[in-house]
Scaffold this motif. Sequence first.
Motif, PDB file in Angstrom:
ATOM      1  N   ILE A  38      43.885  34.001-145.200  1.00  0.00           N
ATOM      2  CA  ILE A  38      44.141  35.280-144.525  1.00  0.00           C
ATOM      3  C   ILE A  38      42.963  35.686-143.633  1.00  0.00           C
ATOM      4  CG2 ILE A  38      45.741  36.133-146.296  1.00  0.00           C
ATOM      5  CD1 ILE A  38      43.522  38.033-147.202  1.00  0.00           C
ATOM      6  N   PHE A  39      41.770  35.204-143.958  1.00  0.00           N
ATOM      7  CA  PHE A  39      40.630  35.527-143.097  1.00  0.00           C
ATOM      8  C   PHE A  39      40.654  34.687-141.819  1.00  0.00           C
ATOM      9  CE2 PHE A  39      39.094  36.827-147.332  1.00  0.00           C
ATOM     10  CZ  PHE A  39      38.967  38.174-147.040  1.00  0.00           C
ATOM     11  N   ILE A  40      41.054  33.427-141.956  1.00  0.00           N
ATOM     12  CA  ILE A  40      41.189  32.587-140.763  1.00  0.00           C
ATOM     13  C   ILE A  40      42.237  33.191-139.822  1.00  0.00           C
ATOM     14  CG2 ILE A  40      41.891  30.310-139.916  1.00  0.00           C
ATOM     15  CD1 ILE A  40      40.813  29.185-142.619  1.00  0.00           C
ATOM     16  N   LEU A  41      43.371  33.578-140.380  1.00  0.00           N
ATOM     17  CA  LEU A  41      44.425  34.199-139.575  1.00  0.00           C
ATOM     18  C   LEU A  41      43.925  35.478-138.908  1.00  0.00           C
ATOM     19  CD1 LEU A  41      47.758  33.727-139.423  1.00  0.00           C
ATOM     20  CD2 LEU A  41      47.707  35.924-140.568  1.00  0.00           C
ATOM     21  N   SER A  42      43.232  36.304-139.678  1.00  0.00           N
ATOM     22  CA  SER A  42      42.766  37.592-139.150  1.00  0.00           C
ATOM     23  C   SER A  42      41.745  37.401-138.036  1.00  0.00           C
ATOM     24  CB  SER A  42      42.132  38.434-140.267  1.00  0.00           C
ATOM     25  OG  SER A  42      43.074  38.693-141.282  1.00  0.00           O
ATOM     26  N   VAL A  43      40.751  36.540-138.279  1.00  0.00           N
ATOM     27  CA  VAL A  43      39.672  36.338-137.309  1.00  0.00           C
ATOM     28  C   VAL A  43      40.193  35.623-136.060  1.00  0.00           C
ATOM     29  CG1 VAL A  43      37.515  35.073-136.908  1.00  0.00           C
ATOM     30  CG2 VAL A  43      37.813  36.395-139.014  1.00  0.00           C
ATOM     31  N   LEU A  44      41.095  34.689-136.259  1.00  0.00           N
ATOM     32  CA  LEU A  44      41.622  33.937-135.117  1.00  0.00           C
ATOM     33  C   LEU A  44      42.374  34.856-134.145  1.00  0.00           C
ATOM     34  CD1 LEU A  44      41.720  31.182-133.888  1.00  0.00           C
ATOM     35  CD2 LEU A  44      43.660  30.600-135.341  1.00  0.00           C
ATOM     36  N   GLY A  45      42.908  35.959-134.663  1.00  0.00           N
ATOM     37  CA  GLY A  45      43.631  36.901-133.803  1.00  0.00           C
ATOM     38  C   GLY A  45      42.739  37.907-133.102  1.00  0.00           C
ATOM     39  N   ASN A  46      41.452  37.923-133.415  1.00  0.00           N
ATOM     40  CA  ASN A  46      40.545  38.873-132.759  1.00  0.00           C
ATOM     41  C   ASN A  46      40.553  38.665-131.243  1.00  0.00           C
ATOM     42  OD1 ASN A  46      39.649  39.986-135.171  1.00  0.00           O
ATOM     43  ND2 ASN A  46      37.737  38.816-135.241  1.00  0.00           N
ATOM     44  N   ASP A  47      40.720  39.726-130.488  1.00  0.00           N
ATOM     45  CA  ASP A  47      40.565  39.720-129.018  1.00  0.00           C
ATOM     46  C   ASP A  47      41.558  38.807-128.292  1.00  0.00           C
ATOM     47  OD1 ASP A  47      38.221  41.204-129.587  1.00  0.00           O
ATOM     48  OD2 ASP A  47      37.122  39.327-129.839  1.00  0.00           O
ATOM     49  N   ILE A 108      44.951  44.438-145.698  1.00  0.00           N
ATOM     50  CA  ILE A 108      43.530  44.086-145.753  1.00  0.00           C
ATOM     51  C   ILE A 108      42.675  45.338-145.595  1.00  0.00           C
ATOM     52  CG2 ILE A 108      41.688  42.816-144.586  1.00  0.00           C
ATOM     53  CD1 ILE A 108      43.573  40.608-144.024  1.00  0.00           C
ATOM     54  N   GLU A 109      43.115  46.211-144.692  1.00  0.00           N
ATOM     55  CA  GLU A 109      42.362  47.448-144.461  1.00  0.00           C
ATOM     56  C   GLU A 109      42.289  48.280-145.749  1.00  0.00           C
ATOM     57  OE1 GLU A 109      43.722  49.369-140.920  1.00  0.00           O
ATOM     58  OE2 GLU A 109      41.637  49.944-140.517  1.00  0.00           O
ATOM     59  N   TYR A 110      43.413  48.361-146.448  1.00  0.00           N
ATOM     60  CA  TYR A 110      43.417  49.114-147.704  1.00  0.00           C
ATOM     61  C   TYR A 110      42.480  48.468-148.724  1.00  0.00           C
ATOM     62  CZ  TYR A 110      44.904  50.928-152.189  1.00  0.00           C
ATOM     63  OH  TYR A 110      44.908  51.485-153.432  1.00  0.00           O
ATOM     64  N   LEU A 111      42.559  47.155-148.861  1.00  0.00           N
ATOM     65  CA  LEU A 111      41.720  46.467-149.839  1.00  0.00           C
ATOM     66  C   LEU A 111      40.245  46.595-149.496  1.00  0.00           C
ATOM     67  CD1 LEU A 111      43.862  43.269-150.399  1.00  0.00           C
ATOM     68  CD2 LEU A 111      43.489  45.155-152.002  1.00  0.00           C
ATOM     69  N   ALA A 112      39.937  46.593-148.200  1.00  0.00           N
ATOM     70  CA  ALA A 112      38.541  46.703-147.785  1.00  0.00           C
ATOM     71  C   ALA A 112      37.952  48.047-148.203  1.00  0.00           C
ATOM     72  CB  ALA A 112      38.434  46.545-146.269  1.00  0.00           C
ATOM     73  N   ASN A 113      38.781  49.067-148.225  1.00  0.00           N
ATOM     74  CA  ASN A 113      38.288  50.400-148.567  1.00  0.00           C
ATOM     75  C   ASN A 113      38.438  50.730-150.041  1.00  0.00           C
ATOM     76  OD1 ASN A 113      37.517  51.239-145.900  1.00  0.00           O
ATOM     77  ND2 ASN A 113      39.703  51.310-145.428  1.00  0.00           N
ATOM     78  N   ALA A 114      39.425  50.106-150.694  1.00  0.00           N
ATOM     79  CA  ALA A 114      39.757  50.512-152.056  1.00  0.00           C
ATOM     80  C   ALA A 114      38.925  49.805-153.108  1.00  0.00           C
ATOM     81  CB  ALA A 114      41.241  50.239-152.321  1.00  0.00           C
TER      82      ALA A 114
ATOM     83  N   THR B  15      40.485  45.116-134.833  1.00  0.00           N
ATOM     84  CA  THR B  15      41.843  45.646-134.687  1.00  0.00           C
ATOM     85  C   THR B  15      41.879  46.535-133.449  1.00  0.00           C
ATOM     86  OG1 THR B  15      41.527  47.730-135.874  1.00  0.00           O
ATOM     87  CG2 THR B  15      41.921  45.782-137.210  1.00  0.00           C
ATOM     88  N   GLU B  16      43.052  47.082-133.164  1.00  0.00           N
ATOM     89  CA  GLU B  16      43.161  48.000-132.026  1.00  0.00           C
ATOM     90  C   GLU B  16      42.312  49.243-132.240  1.00  0.00           C
ATOM     91  OE1 GLU B  16      47.311  48.774-131.499  1.00  0.00           O
ATOM     92  OE2 GLU B  16      47.768  46.668-131.092  1.00  0.00           O
ATOM     93  N   ASP B  17      42.118  49.603-133.509  1.00  0.00           N
ATOM     94  CA  ASP B  17      41.407  50.850-133.812  1.00  0.00           C
ATOM     95  C   ASP B  17      39.920  50.651-134.062  1.00  0.00           C
ATOM     96  OD1 ASP B  17      43.958  51.990-133.869  1.00  0.00           O
ATOM     97  OD2 ASP B  17      44.187  51.454-135.977  1.00  0.00           O
ATOM     98  N   GLY B  18      39.468  49.415-134.183  1.00  0.00           N
ATOM     99  CA  GLY B  18      38.067  49.212-134.489  1.00  0.00           C
ATOM    100  C   GLY B  18      37.887  47.897-135.211  1.00  0.00           C
TER     101      GLY B  18
END
Lengths: 115, 115
Positions: A38-47, A108-114, B15-18
């Motif tokens: 999931i990190f490869i997928l997430s980072v690969l989609g950056n920009d 991922i955003e929720y897990l990063a904060n929770a 992400t789009e938000d940051g």
Amino acid sequence: MIVNGERTLSCMIRTEDGEICIDPATPVLHVMGKKYAIFILSVLGNDNTRKNFNDLLKAIPGISSTMLSARLHEMVGAGLIERHDGDIVTYELTEMGREIRRRLLPLIEYLANAV
Amino acid sequence: MIVNGERTLSCMIRTEDGEICIDPATPVLHVMGKKYAIFILSVLGNDNTRKNFNDLLKAIPGISSTMLSARLHEMVGAGLIERHDGDIVTYELTEMGREIRRRLLPLIEYLANAV
């Protein structure tokens, strides 16, 4: 689960809108569950830019080149990532990979904060 | 990743938000990546009722009792599931488990239709 060569959908999940029928052995789920996928997928989609092996290796802390190489191979095979050959091999998300990333980020955003 | 006893957050996802900063070794992610974990979480949240071991075993096609038992133990440990002891042991999602299920379902729904 494959019975007589056909996938077996199970309508096991109920939502506010109805139910979700899915084959628990869906190959993409298997690939996405592996370490770092999931990190490869997430980072690969950056920009929305293509990235090469070293870009990904540097961007994802803790991943080894062996693991990155294995995951990329599996994720290309699962139709999540497209590999472009050239002087330098580059990678980008497929349309399916991008849609999965879009739906994955709120989790991922929720897990990063929770956690 | 733990350095000097502290988690190391990496702001690797844009992400789009940051950006999203996350520890790639987040334990909940590790637990959720294991086989059948997302199905146990999804099914356990159906109808907001507590379920016992056999309810889950019957509802999730292909899972063995050994695997269900192991996953439940890990998911209780990760704070996703609450175990209620009694004449019959029952399980329900914690608040975190419910929020993760809410954010997970759009992804599962896409995979159910796309793959």
